[in-house]
Design an enzyme around this catalytic site. Structure first.
Site, mmCIF file in Angstrom:
data_model
loop_
_atom_site.group_PDB
_atom_site.id
_atom_site.type_symbol
_atom_site.label_atom_id
_atom_site.label_comp_id
_atom_site.label_asym_id
_atom_site.label_seq_id
_atom_site.Cartn_x
_atom_site.Cartn_y
_atom_site.Cartn_z
ATOM 1 N N HIS A 22 0.839 -1.209 0.000
ATOM 2 C CA HIS A 22 0.000 0.000 0.000
ATOM 3 C C HIS A 22 0.872 1.256 0.000
ATOM 4 C CE1 HIS A 22 -3.119 -2.644 2.247
ATOM 5 N NE2 HIS A 22 -3.592 -2.450 1.039
ATOM 6 N N LYS A 48 -15.921 -8.016 5.539
ATOM 7 C CA LYS A 48 -14.704 -8.603 6.115
ATOM 8 C C LYS A 48 -14.751 -8.440 7.620
ATOM 9 C CE LYS A 48 -12.008 -6.989 2.205
ATOM 10 N NZ LYS A 48 -10.969 -6.086 1.745
ATOM 11 N N ARG A 97 -2.337 -5.823 -8.297
ATOM 12 C CA ARG A 97 -1.185 -6.702 -8.074
ATOM 13 C C ARG A 97 -1.090 -7.796 -9.120
ATOM 14 N NH1 ARG A 97 -3.222 -7.959 -2.210
ATOM 15 N NH2 ARG A 97 -5.020 -8.107 -3.577
ATOM 16 N N SER A 135 -3.135 -7.478 3.042
ATOM 17 C CA SER A 135 -3.385 -7.282 4.475
ATOM 18 C C SER A 135 -3.830 -8.591 5.117
ATOM 19 C CB SER A 135 -4.483 -6.237 4.684
ATOM 20 O OG SER A 135 -4.071 -4.998 4.207
HETATM 21 O O1 PNS Z 1 -9.136 -2.669 0.226
HETATM 22 P P1 PNS Z 1 -10.531 -3.074 -0.151
HETATM 23 O O2 PNS Z 1 -11.231 -3.694 1.012
HETATM 24 O O3 PNS Z 1 -10.559 -3.912 -1.379
HETATM 25 O O4 PNS Z 1 -11.308 -1.697 -0.470
HETATM 26 C C1 PNS Z 1 -12.590 -1.702 -0.976
HETATM 27 C C2 PNS Z 1 -13.214 -0.290 -0.924
HETATM 28 C C3 PNS Z 1 -13.218 0.246 0.470
HETATM 29 C C4 PNS Z 1 -12.427 0.631 -1.836
HETATM 30 C C5 PNS Z 1 -14.662 -0.423 -1.450
HETATM 31 O O5 PNS Z 1 -15.320 -1.399 -0.709
HETATM 32 C C6 PNS Z 1 -15.445 0.880 -1.393
HETATM 33 O O6 PNS Z 1 -15.245 1.751 -2.208
HETATM 34 N N1 PNS Z 1 -16.354 1.007 -0.398
HETATM 35 C C7 PNS Z 1 -17.172 2.167 -0.212
HETATM 36 C C8 PNS Z 1 -18.614 1.895 -0.616
HETATM 37 C C9 PNS Z 1 -18.846 2.220 -2.079
HETATM 38 O O7 PNS Z 1 -18.589 3.307 -2.555
HETATM 39 N N2 PNS Z 1 -19.390 1.231 -2.829
HETATM 40 C C10 PNS Z 1 -19.723 1.389 -4.213
HETATM 41 C C11 PNS Z 1 -18.528 1.307 -5.139
HETATM 42 S S1 PNS Z 1 -18.209 -0.329 -5.655
#
Ligand code: PNS
Length: 166
Positions: A22, A48, A97, A135
């Site tokens: 990250h 999660k 990745r 993570s």
């Molecule tokens: O590191 P991650 O867990 O893959 O991150 C995922 C994240 C937080 C970027 C994604 O879940 C997110 O954008 N959540 C906010 C809710 C949202 O906007 N959802 C609609 C877009 S798909």
């Protein structure tokens, strides 16, 4: 970059915890943006079980980047695109990745495009030495007593040790 319109990038994720992968993506972003907001989600798209609270994750990320005033970590709730708008940003950053990341990332980027077409998602590829890192693997290895000091920065390592009692 431009003095009249600084480019603010949003790097969203769970960051439970932030890894060196990250950090690598964050540093690459600063090659194209003036400011980076690391956005720690209360609500991830995939459900999660978290090890650290959002506040703990924000705190440790701010510690990791304490020497760089261009980086700030913040928690966000609700839609990412709304948070980006509130931060005055049109740029969402994600790391890619491997090909296995691609489908999930495409879906999120295209949903965000539908929700707010003015916001672009930009993908960065991490240094090859971090391409296997996640993570969840760091949490798993650390919780089983493995050495993760190569994969996370010292503030994260000490929080992991505190949390896991290792
Ligand atoms: O590191 P991650 O867990 O893959 O991150 C995922 C994240 C937080 C970027 C994604 O879940 C997110 O954008 N959540 C906010 C809710 C949202 O906007 N959802 C609609 C877009 S798909």
């Amino acid at each position: 970059m431009s003095p009249s319109s600084p480019i603010v990038a949003i790097y969203p994720g769970s960051f439970d915890p932030m890894t060196k992968g990250h950090e690598d993506i964050a540093r690459r972003t600063l090659r194209v943006a003036d400011k980076l907001v690391v956005a720690v989600a209360y609500t991830a798209t995939q459900q999660k079980r978290n090890l650290f609270t959002v506040e703990e994750r924000v705190g440790v990320i701010n510690e990791v980047f304490a020497s760089d005033e261009r980086v700030e970590a913040r928690a966000f709730e609700g839609l990412l695109v709304d948070f980006a708008r509130d931060m005055g940003s049109r740029l969402v950053i994600r790391g890619l990745r491997a090909i296995s990341d691609f489908e999930y990332e495409m879906q999120m980027a295209q949903m965000n495009q539908e929700l707010r077409p003015e916001i672009e998602t930009l993908f960065f590829v991490p240094e090859v030495e971090y391409s296997f890192l996640s993570s969840s693997l760091v949490r798993q290895v650390a919780s089983l007593g493995g050495d993760v000091s190569r994969f996370v920065s010292p503030p994260v390592l000490s929080r992991l040790k505190e949390k896991l009692g290792t």
